[in-house]
Design an enzyme around this catalytic site. Structure first.
Site, PDB file in Angstrom:
ATOM      1  CG  ASN A 149      -1.999   1.008   1.014  1.00 14.84           C
ATOM      2  OD1 ASN A 149      -2.797   1.037   0.377  1.00 14.84           O
ATOM      3  ND2 ASN A 149      -2.114   1.392   2.311  1.00 14.84           N
ATOM      4  CB  THR A 209     -10.364   0.975  15.882  1.00 11.33           C
ATOM      5  OG1 THR A 209     -11.600   0.567  14.897  1.00 11.33           O
ATOM      6  CG2 THR A 209      -9.832  -0.087  15.891  1.00 11.33           C
ATOM      7  CB  SER A 253      -6.139   1.512  16.091  1.00 10.95           C
ATOM      8  OG  SER A 253      -7.451   2.336  15.569  1.00 10.95           O
ATOM      9  CE  LYS A 311      -3.855  -1.847  13.590  1.00  6.68           C
ATOM     10  NZ  LYS A 311      -2.558  -2.068  13.272  1.00  6.68           N
ATOM     11  CE1 TYR A 333      -6.025  -1.904  10.925  1.00  7.88           C
ATOM     12  CE2 TYR A 333      -8.332  -0.672  12.690  1.00  7.88           C
ATOM     13  CZ  TYR A 333      -6.166  -0.394  11.650  1.00  7.88           C
ATOM     14  OH  TYR A 333      -5.522  -0.305  11.986  1.00  7.88           O
TER      15      TYR A 333
HETATM   16  P1  NAD Z   1      -0.699   2.444   4.961  1.00  7.01           P
HETATM   17  O1  NAD Z   1      -0.895   1.164   4.408  1.00  7.01           O
HETATM   18  O2  NAD Z   1       0.267   3.787   5.046  1.00  7.01           O
HETATM   19  O3  NAD Z   1       1.231   1.742   5.981  1.00  7.01           O
HETATM   20  C1  NAD Z   1       0.920   0.184   5.619  1.00  7.01           C
HETATM   21  C2  NAD Z   1       2.462  -0.413   5.233  1.00  7.01           C
HETATM   22  O4  NAD Z   1       2.324  -1.405   5.767  1.00  7.01           O
HETATM   23  C3  NAD Z   1       2.478   0.110   3.959  1.00  7.01           C
HETATM   24  O5  NAD Z   1       3.572   0.736   3.561  1.00  7.01           O
HETATM   25  C4  NAD Z   1       1.712  -1.517   3.296  1.00  7.01           C
HETATM   26  O6  NAD Z   1       2.264  -1.458   1.824  1.00  7.01           O
HETATM   27  C5  NAD Z   1       2.775  -2.096   4.403  1.00  7.01           C
HETATM   28  N1  NAD Z   1       2.068  -3.538   4.266  1.00  7.01           N
HETATM   29  C6  NAD Z   1       1.079  -3.887   4.525  1.00  7.01           C
HETATM   30  N2  NAD Z   1       1.087  -5.878   4.662  1.00  7.01           N
HETATM   31  C7  NAD Z   1       2.725  -5.792   4.707  1.00  7.01           C
HETATM   32  C8  NAD Z   1       3.532  -6.708   4.987  1.00  7.01           C
HETATM   33  N3  NAD Z   1       2.050  -7.751   4.986  1.00  7.01           N
HETATM   34  N4  NAD Z   1       4.513  -7.174   4.915  1.00  7.01           N
HETATM   35  C9  NAD Z   1       5.205  -5.491   4.861  1.00  7.01           C
HETATM   36  N5  NAD Z   1       5.308  -4.475   4.795  1.00  7.01           N
HETATM   37  C10 NAD Z   1       3.437  -3.966   4.170  1.00  7.01           C
HETATM   38  O7  NAD Z   1      -1.092   2.577   7.177  1.00  7.01           O
HETATM   39  P2  NAD Z   1      -0.928   3.897   8.029  1.00  7.01           P
HETATM   40  O8  NAD Z   1      -1.843   4.910   7.661  1.00  7.01           O
HETATM   41  O9  NAD Z   1       0.437   4.240   7.621  1.00  7.01           O
HETATM   42  O10 NAD Z   1      -1.153   3.189   8.854  1.00  7.01           O
HETATM   43  C11 NAD Z   1       0.442   2.170   9.139  1.00  7.01           C
HETATM   44  C12 NAD Z   1       0.295   1.933  10.966  1.00  7.01           C
HETATM   45  O11 NAD Z   1      -0.864   2.387  11.483  1.00  7.01           O
HETATM   46  C13 NAD Z   1      -1.467   0.840  10.601  1.00  7.01           C
HETATM   47  O12 NAD Z   1      -0.563  -0.481  11.545  1.00  7.01           O
HETATM   48  C14 NAD Z   1      -2.566   0.654  10.525  1.00  7.01           C
HETATM   49  O13 NAD Z   1      -3.588   0.101  11.399  1.00  7.01           O
HETATM   50  C15 NAD Z   1      -2.489   1.869  11.757  1.00  7.01           C
HETATM   51  N6  NAD Z   1      -3.275   2.719  12.107  1.00  7.01           N
HETATM   52  C16 NAD Z   1      -3.595   3.585  11.025  1.00  7.01           C
HETATM   53  C17 NAD Z   1      -4.580   4.928  11.419  1.00  7.01           C
HETATM   54  C18 NAD Z   1      -4.720   5.443  10.565  1.00  7.01           C
HETATM   55  O14 NAD Z   1      -6.060   6.319  10.734  1.00  7.01           O
HETATM   56  N7  NAD Z   1      -4.270   5.852   9.431  1.00  7.01           N
HETATM   57  C19 NAD Z   1      -5.437   4.579  12.483  1.00  7.01           C
HETATM   58  C20 NAD Z   1      -4.538   4.130  13.740  1.00  7.01           C
HETATM   59  C21 NAD Z   1      -3.697   2.968  13.371  1.00  7.01           C
HETATM   60  C1  WQD Z   2     -14.008   9.863   9.956  1.00 13.53           C
HETATM   61  C2  WQD Z   2     -15.215  11.054  10.380  1.00 13.53           C
HETATM   62  C3  WQD Z   2     -17.321   9.019   9.420  1.00 13.53           C
HETATM   63  C4  WQD Z   2     -16.067   9.697   5.543  1.00 13.53           C
HETATM   64  C5  WQD Z   2     -10.656   5.342  10.806  1.00 13.53           C
HETATM   65  C6  WQD Z   2     -10.554   3.729  11.259  1.00 13.53           C
HETATM   66  C7  WQD Z   2     -10.104   3.743  12.469  1.00 13.53           C
HETATM   67  C8  WQD Z   2      -9.295   4.718  12.597  1.00 13.53           C
HETATM   68  C9  WQD Z   2      -8.965   6.109  11.688  1.00 13.53           C
HETATM   69  C10 WQD Z   2      -7.354   3.139  12.473  1.00 13.53           C
HETATM   70  C11 WQD Z   2     -16.601   9.600  10.641  1.00 13.53           C
HETATM   71  C12 WQD Z   2     -16.976  10.651   8.334  1.00 13.53           C
HETATM   72  C13 WQD Z   2     -15.494   9.986   6.695  1.00 13.53           C
HETATM   73  C14 WQD Z   2     -16.813  10.144   4.718  1.00 13.53           C
HETATM   74  C15 WQD Z   2     -18.502  11.149   6.325  1.00 13.53           C
HETATM   75  N1  WQD Z   2      -7.694   3.178  11.342  1.00 13.53           N
HETATM   76  N2  WQD Z   2     -17.117  10.765   7.027  1.00 13.53           N
HETATM   77  N3  WQD Z   2     -17.583  10.918   4.666  1.00 13.53           N
HETATM   78  O1  WQD Z   2     -13.706   5.980  10.876  1.00 13.53           O
HETATM   79  O2  WQD Z   2     -12.769   7.372  12.615  1.00 13.53           O
HETATM   80  O3  WQD Z   2     -11.097   6.536  11.572  1.00 13.53           O
HETATM   81  O4  WQD Z   2      -9.426   5.574  10.504  1.00 13.53           O
HETATM   82  O5  WQD Z   2      -6.778   2.629  12.960  1.00 13.53           O
HETATM   83  O6  WQD Z   2     -10.262   2.892  12.456  1.00 13.53           O
HETATM   84  O7  WQD Z   2     -12.097   3.448  11.485  1.00 13.53           O
HETATM   85  O8  WQD Z   2     -11.544   7.518   9.860  1.00 13.53           O
HETATM   86  O9  WQD Z   2     -11.508   9.137   8.563  1.00 13.53           O
HETATM   87  O10 WQD Z   2     -13.215   6.904   7.735  1.00 13.53           O
HETATM   88  O11 WQD Z   2     -13.752   8.986   8.982  1.00 13.53           O
HETATM   89  O12 WQD Z   2     -18.995  11.951   6.911  1.00 13.53           O
HETATM   90  O13 WQD Z   2     -16.426  10.088   3.001  1.00 13.53           O
HETATM   91  O14 WQD Z   2     -15.958  11.963   8.801  1.00 13.53           O
HETATM   92  O15 WQD Z   2     -18.356   9.109   9.526  1.00 13.53           O
HETATM   93  O16 WQD Z   2     -17.385  10.074  11.883  1.00 13.53           O
HETATM   94  P1  WQD Z   2     -12.656   6.298  11.172  1.00 13.53           P
HETATM   95  P2  WQD Z   2     -12.568   8.577   9.199  1.00 13.53           P
END
Ligand code: NAD
Ligand code: WQD
Length: 366
Positions: free
Chosen positions: A38, A130, A128, A160, A156
């Site tokens: 990704n 979540t 997260s 976690k 998901y």
């Molecule tokens: P991202 O997808 O940009 O980064 C994840 C990276 O992991 C990517 O570069 C992808 O290529 C790599 N990857 C996926 N599967 C893999 C595998 N099997 N082996 C090696 N690499 C692999 O996502 P992000 O937003 O940077 O998220 C990073 C971490 O933070 C994740 O664990 C995600 O669950 C967590 N997280 C993200 C958010 C968010 O909203 N972005 C919120 C809370 C937690």
């Molecule tokens: C934010 C707010 C939507 C899109 C997700 C994952 C969470 C974490 C972060 C990894 C919400 C609203 C969104 C749209 C909207 N990821 N919305 N229209 O759902 O809080 O969290 O990303 O760990 O696990 O669930 O983030 O950015 O999708 O939404 O109204 O087209 O915006 O309903 O209230 P969310 P989000």
């Protein structure tokens, strides 16, 4: 000499690339493993352009334990791990759960096994918010503290929680075993970082989120509306019991999130606390309408939206209580929502194709 060497899994991804940058800027060396599932390797070039240092990069899948082990063997200087690599699409996780458990949980177990074989005992893990699920189901849990009962509402989130459990069980077993063996200080340490809603981009405008698929998070979608790639934003529900009817989230600038990882890593190295969870959020909740307004302001015009049904699985309020991280990690967010919106807009406007195009020359020269 480097302060230490950190293996960053998922280091070319959104949060991983910003954390790699923060580590390099603060004297660490970094070895990245990422499958590029990704993300793009161009992130490595951008990191080097910004800070003048280049992380070592390996295209390795964390579920390929032999390949991962070979990276540890080649880099005996690795002393800590920050573990980002994961699948993270909430909707998709319900459609292909086995794949989510295989990659997220299975990959993490492989990583821990490699760490054990190579005597690397500090791990910072991307958890997260979540994991809390709907915190409003429990009285007095908004803003959400770390002791809020866990209750993920999707696959998901359950991966976690499982990884947090695996890391905790492993670290506690290591501590007991070391105590029995008379080595009470020679134990593992883990930080479970529960992020709220990461957003924003680098202020230079040359580094930001560049997912391979279709975005589903609010701010990247607002970016697409602003560039005209999408006609309007769909607002998922305006009948929540909030100040304007839309759901509340705690948006945190990715630069602040990256510095939170650095703070957690330094804390593990200095205090050796065993395993502990910290919320990384600002403590400030914003509604969807407030986000539309804030982003419209930096874009300079009203962005079109349409209110539709609530999205399945969404909750009313995910606002962090970050007091524990503020106190123990001596970390708190420095940047505002306005900073995040301005930085995101600079990234989106100048790089509509993400890393698949060179940024404008004036940004590279700046
Ligand atoms: P991202 O997808 O940009 O980064 C994840 C990276 O992991 C990517 O570069 C992808 O290529 C790599 N990857 C996926 N599967 C893999 C595998 N099997 N082996 C090696 N690499 C692999 O996502 P992000 O937003 O940077 O998220 C990073 C971490 O933070 C994740 O664990 C995600 O669950 C967590 N997280 C993200 C958010 C968010 O909203 N972005 C919120 C809370 C937690
Ligand atoms: C934010 C707010 C939507 C899109 C997700 C994952 C969470 C974490 C972060 C990894 C919400 C609203 C969104 C749209 C909207 N990821 N919305 N229209 O759902 O809080 O969290 O990303 O760990 O696990 O669930 O983030 O950015 O999708 O939404 O109204 O087209 O915006 O309903 O209230 P969310 P989000």
């Amino acid at each position: 000499m480097a302060v230490g060497t950190v293996l960053v899994t998922g280091g070319t991804g959104y949060i991983g690339s910003f954390t790699t940058l923060a580590l390099l800027e603060n004297g660490y060396d970094v070895v990245i493993v990422d499958s590029l599932y990704n993300s793009s390797q161009v992130a490595v070039d951008r990191i080097e352009l910004i800070c003048g240092k280049r992380p070592v990069f390996y295209q390795v899948d964390i579920t390929d334990e032999a390949a991962l082990d070979a990276v540890f063997a080649k880099h005996p200087e690795i002393d800590s791990v920050i573990h980002f690599a994961a699948l993270k699409a909430v909707g998709e996780s319900g459609e292909i759960p086995l794949e989510y458990y295989r990659v997220n949980v299975g990959g993490s177990i492989s990583l821990l096994r490699c760490m054990e074989r190579h005597n690397v005992s500090n791990i910072v893990f991307s958890s997260s918010a979540t994991v809390y699920g709907d915190a409003t189901r429990v009285p007095n849990m908004i803003p959400i503290p770390e002791h809020c009962p866990i209750g993920p509402t999707n696959t998901y989130g359950r991966t976690k929680v499982m990884i947090e459990t695996v890391i905790t069980d492993h670290i506690e077993a290591q501590r007991r075993n070391n105590q029995k063996a008379g080595k009470p200080y020679d134990h593992w340490n883990g930080a479970l970082l529960r992020y709220f809603n990461p957003c924003g981009a680098h202020p230079s405008g040359i580094m930001g989120e560049d997912p391979q698929g279709v975005p589903y998070n609010l701010l990247p979608l607002l970016g697409k509306v602003a560039t005209g790639e999408r006609e309007k934003l769909q607002v998922f529900g305006d009948d929540y019991p909030s100040r304007d009817g839309t759901a509340i989230r705690d948006y945190i600038h990715v630069l602040d999130l990256a510095s939170g990882h650095l703070a957690a890593l330094n804390y593990l190295r200095e205090h050796k606390p065993g395993v502990k969870a910290w919320n990384l959020g600002s403590g400030r909740g914003s509604t969807v309408f407030e986000m539309i307004k804030a982003f419209s302001k930096v874009v300079g015009r009203d962005l079109p939206y349409q209110v539709v049904e609530r999205r399945l699985g969404d909750v009313l309020d995910l606002t962090a209580n970050p007091a524990l991280a503020n106190k123990e990690l001596k970390w708190k967010t420095q940047l505002t929502l306005e900073d995040a919106c301005a930085d995101l807009w600079r990234w989106v406007k100048n790089n509509p194709k993400g890393y698949r195009q060179e940024p404008p020359a004036e940004l590279l020269e700046a």
